[in-house]
Design a protein around this motif. Structure first.
Motif, PDB file in Angstrom:
ATOM      1  N   GLN A 494     -21.413 -45.668  26.606  1.00  0.00           N
ATOM      2  CA  GLN A 494     -20.719 -45.468  25.325  1.00  0.00           C
ATOM      3  C   GLN A 494     -21.593 -44.650  24.381  1.00  0.00           C
ATOM      4  O   GLN A 494     -21.115 -43.768  23.672  1.00  0.00           O
ATOM      5  CB  GLN A 494     -20.395 -46.824  24.687  1.00  0.00           C
ATOM      6  N   ASP A 495     -22.892 -44.960  24.407  1.00  0.00           N
ATOM      7  CA  ASP A 495     -23.838 -44.253  23.565  1.00  0.00           C
ATOM      8  C   ASP A 495     -23.901 -42.776  23.938  1.00  0.00           C
ATOM      9  O   ASP A 495     -23.859 -41.889  23.081  1.00  0.00           O
ATOM     10  CB  ASP A 495     -25.215 -44.910  23.768  1.00  0.00           C
ATOM     11  N   MET A 496     -23.977 -42.500  25.267  1.00  0.00           N
ATOM     12  CA  MET A 496     -24.077 -41.108  25.730  1.00  0.00           C
ATOM     13  C   MET A 496     -22.800 -40.353  25.407  1.00  0.00           C
ATOM     14  O   MET A 496     -22.829 -39.231  24.905  1.00  0.00           O
ATOM     15  CB  MET A 496     -24.323 -41.078  27.243  1.00  0.00           C
ATOM     16  N   LEU A 497     -21.635 -40.976  25.673  1.00  0.00           N
ATOM     17  CA  LEU A 497     -20.369 -40.296  25.400  1.00  0.00           C
ATOM     18  C   LEU A 497     -20.168 -40.121  23.904  1.00  0.00           C
ATOM     19  O   LEU A 497     -19.487 -39.200  23.457  1.00  0.00           O
ATOM     20  CB  LEU A 497     -19.202 -41.085  26.004  1.00  0.00           C
ATOM     21  N   GLY A 498     -20.780 -41.026  23.113  1.00  0.00           N
ATOM     22  CA  GLY A 498     -20.681 -40.920  21.658  1.00  0.00           C
ATOM     23  C   GLY A 498     -21.275 -39.621  21.135  1.00  0.00           C
ATOM     24  O   GLY A 498     -20.898 -39.144  20.062  1.00  0.00           O
ATOM     25  N   ASN A 499     -22.207 -39.041  21.900  1.00  0.00           N
ATOM     26  CA  ASN A 499     -22.772 -37.758  21.486  1.00  0.00           C
ATOM     27  C   ASN A 499     -21.738 -36.644  21.581  1.00  0.00           C
ATOM     28  O   ASN A 499     -21.837 -35.635  20.888  1.00  0.00           O
ATOM     29  CB  ASN A 499     -23.973 -37.397  22.368  1.00  0.00           C
TER      30      ASN A 499
END
Lengths: 690, 65
Positions: A494-499
């Motif tokens: 989720q953190d990576m896709l949040g970028n």
């Protein structure tokens, strides 16, 4: 002066005792050797390393400063940053680092004989794993409890940081897949094991509801209830196994169970933590600590004989459990227990938030890993007290020794490890199982070993109960790692896709939660699926891949540590982390090279893929194998590229570290150290006044 | 003997988080009520505290291999 002399004499005695015990297990060529030798050797090696090497690293290399306020003191918020009693921190730290890894790895590595694995466990841990855990704990404590990834980015640069992040995510996927496979193989066609493991899910939910709604915060009450229910479920599983109507409900093939494990992992990742994850973790922690203590007591009381030879002929790479020579594969197979990169994630970020004083870093970082290594030594003992023939019959996949019992015992006996069909049937009957042939993954053979130790120490009549207790004990914390890992993987994704799209980073936005959970479960589910349908057992492929990934993560952690030591002007001490780092680079690169290029179909991924496609083209495969062959071929290619990717990631970060160090040594400007400046500890002063 | 058992029990409670709420109340009394600006603040209820504590505990990597 006199006192000093006495102390020196005691340490000299410990050194002599330790050296004789290590020498004893190394040189023994008799029929069997008492397990007490292993315990003695381990305790002496740990004691000396802890007293001298760890103390020297803490005082001279790291220069821990007990007058310096830790993040727990400076940032105390009564929640995550809390100065905590050192024994409590030790307990939390140990419970976090010790999972199923140190039990499975030594069991598999026992195919080389007891000696190589034991020596690597002892010396790998005191020179490698313990040092890594302690140094990372120290560095993170000096940096406001930053995570490994953040430290890599701040101290080395964005390249190092990204590599650490990707490394963590990939090891998570592989780890969960291989652990899922271990559980599936333990439950395969065993109604007793399956029903007991299934019962742990509603039990965890009952405990969760109890401590959330019925009696909020009464953790111990709820856990006591849960542990009682778990023990009842082991007995209940025996009853289900005996009932003709019920046992069919829980008698499943591996593939069906694999789908259930995936469904479970997905549910655990999206359900609230209080309902499943947190209560299951309480139960698994209590079971883990209780069973490990029980095993230690049983080994000391019973003093069983280890029947496996010191070294078997399989060091030449022809072993049935997994392919590959002693070097480098014993060092890859045993990661947890000797050196485990995963620990760096707990040592940074989690534990430093509780640390009251820097002087406790040695006990928690180094001591915690010493204890995990000891657990691994006990697993090695439990695996090697079995008759070698029995050990190989349980752990050799059908694809290697033959599908029929008669064929399997003939093959294994021809290796010089006599075993008979009757012996295996009698053993399976005693353990309450239909068959123990080809139960790969390490869990069943460990459970048989533990059951026979417990049985001899505490009563032989209950072997079947002990066996399923051991299976339940392994399964419950494997599933805890599985659901905790899936959840962490979900957050990372989720953190990576949040970028890319900020809305994806919202941890409570349902579409994002479902999508990322499904992606993570899909990732490890794929490897689990392939592992289950692979006639060679899957563990053969997945465990080395996991070992390579875990050692790669350890190498990343040691790169960060070595880089920081050199940047802090401690070049002459850099070998403390540099030596284990070099060793990890050597074994990881060698193992990866062999996995990619070897002509041996049991080692090389491409060799195995080509062999399979040739057979498929020639039409020599039986129809059921021909049906899955294309999937296996695809997977072998994928595994090869994945290994290549891991080793590329490793070398990237090694060169990044060397670049930073070279610039520093040449006096060129680099990223500054991010250590938080010294502020005096009030707590230490208060204690001095008391 | 009894004293030993008591201190062992305390370690078990502390390790498991059984006494987390009691420690929170102590922390609250020390840091918040002593401060005149926060004197009107009320501590969380046990249920509410436990909810937040549990969420907090499960953020990040908590279990290894």
């Amino acid at each position: 002066m006199k006192n000093n002399l006495l102390k020196n004499a005691i340490w000299l005695l410990i050194a002599i005792l330790g050296a004789s015990a290590v020498g004893g297990i190394a040189l023994n060529r008799g029929e069997s050797i008492n397990a007490l030798w292993f315990i003695t050797a381990a305790l002496c090696v740990y004691a000396i390393a802890y007293r001298f090497y760890a103390a020297w690293i803490a005082a001279t290399v790291l220069a821990v400063d007990q007058t310096r306020a830790t993040p727990a003191e400076r940032l105390d918020n009564g929640r995550d940053f809390v100065p905590t009693n050192k024994w409590i921190v030790f307990g939390h730290h140990f419970a976090a680092i010790a999972g199923p890894g140190p039990l499975v790895g030594p069991t598999l590595a026992a195919q080389f004989g007891y000696l190589p694995g034991t020596l690597w466990l002892l010396f790998g841990s005191v020179l490698g794993g313990c040092v890594q855990d302690m140094v990372i704990l120290f560095l993170s404590t000096r940096r406001n409890a930053k995570s490994l990834g953040q430290m890599a980015r701040d101290e080395l640069g964005p390249l190092g940081g990204t590599a650490a992040l990707i490394g963590t995510f990939s090891i998570m996927i592989i780890l969960i897949a291989v652990l899922g496979l271990v559980v599936v193989n333990a439950m395969k066609h065993s109604p007793w094991a399956t029903s007991t493991v299934a019962a742990t899910i509603p039990i965890a939910m009952i405990v969760g509801i109890y401590m959330r709604h019925f009696r909020p915060g009464q953790v111990l009450e709820a856990s006591a209830l849960g542990v009682t229910l778990l023990l009842l479920s082991v007995a209940g599983g025996g009853w289900i196994d005996g009932s003709e109507t019920l046992r069919g409900l829980f008698d499943h093939a591996g593939l069906t169970l694999a789908w259930w494990v995936m469904a479970y992992g997905f549910a655990a990742a999206i359900l609230p933590v209080w309902l499943l994850l947190a209560p299951r973790d309480y139960l698994s922690t209590f079971m883990k600590l209780g069973t490990i203590t029980l095993l230690a007591v049983a080994i000391v009381v019973l003093q069983p004989d280890v029947k496996m030879p010191a070294i078997t002929q399989f060091i030449d790479g022809s072993g049935p459990v997994f392919g590959g020579k002693l070097f480098p594969f014993v060092f890859i197979t045993i990661a947890c227990g000797a050196v485990s990169g995963f620990h760096a994630l707990v040592s940074s970020g989690t534990t430093p938030k509780l640390l009251t004083n820097e002087r406790d870093i040695r006990m928690i970082g180094y001591g915690g890993m010493v204890l995990e290594s000891f657990v691994a030594v006990m697993a090695m003992i439990a695996a090697t007290v079995l008759d070698p023939g029995v050990f190989f019959a349980i752990n050799s996949p059908a694809g290697v020794v033959g599908k029929e019992a008669a064929a399997a015992v003939a093959t294994i006996s021809s290796w010089g490890f006599p075993v008979s069909v009757e012996q295996m049937q009698a053993l399976a009957g005693k353990m309450g199982e239909a068959s123990l042939f080809a139960r790969t993954g390490g869990a069943p053979s460990l459970a048989v070993g533990m059951a026979s130790i417990f049985g001899s120490a505490f009563g032989d009549g209950l072997l079947a109960l002990w066996y399923h207790f051991a299976i339940m004990f392994e399964a419950i914390f494997i599933l805890t790692t599985l659901d905790a890992g899936t959840r962490v993987g979900r957050f990372m994704l989720q953190d990576m896709l949040g970028n890319i799209w900020p809305k994806m980073a919202e941890t409570s936005w349902a579409p994002s939660v479902i999508l990322t959970s499904a992606l993570v479960v899909g990732g490890w589910g794929y490897f689990l699926y392939i592992g289950v349908i692979d006639p060679n057992g899957g563990v053969n492929i997945l465990w080395p891949l996991f070992g390579i990934a875990n050692q790669m993560l350890a190498a990343i952690a040691l790169c960060v540590a070595t880089g920081i030591l050199i940047k802090s002007g401690k070049f002459r001490y850099a070998w403390v982390t540099g030596l284990p780092l070099s060793w990890l680079i050597i074994i990881t690169s060698t193992a990866s090279w062999q996995k990619i290029t070897s002509d041996d179909t049991r080692i090389g991924f491409f060799a195995a893929a080509n062999n399979l496609s040739d057979k498929l083209a020639a039409g020599t495969l039986p129809p059921e194998k021909a049906a899955i062959a294309p999937q296996l071929i695809f997977n072998l290619h994928l595994d090869a590229y994945l290994t290549l990717f891991f080793v590329a990631l490793l070398w990237t970060i090694v060169f990044d570290m060397l670049r930073v160090c070279a610039l520093h040594l040449a006096g060129k400007p680099i990223r500054p150290l991010t250590e938080v400046p010294h502020s005096p500890s009030q707590l230490a002063a208060e204690w001095v006044r008391d | 003997m009894i004293r030993r058992f008591k201190s062992f029990w305390q370690i078990v409670r502390r390790l498991s988080g059984d006494d987390a709420y009691e420690r929170y109340l102590e922390h609250f009394a020390r840091h918040h009520q002593a401060d005149p600006e926060h004197v009107h603040c009320q501590p969380l209820s046990k249920k509410e505290f436990f909810k937040q504590w549990q969420e907090e505990k499960w953020r990040g990597v908590k279990r290894c291999c």
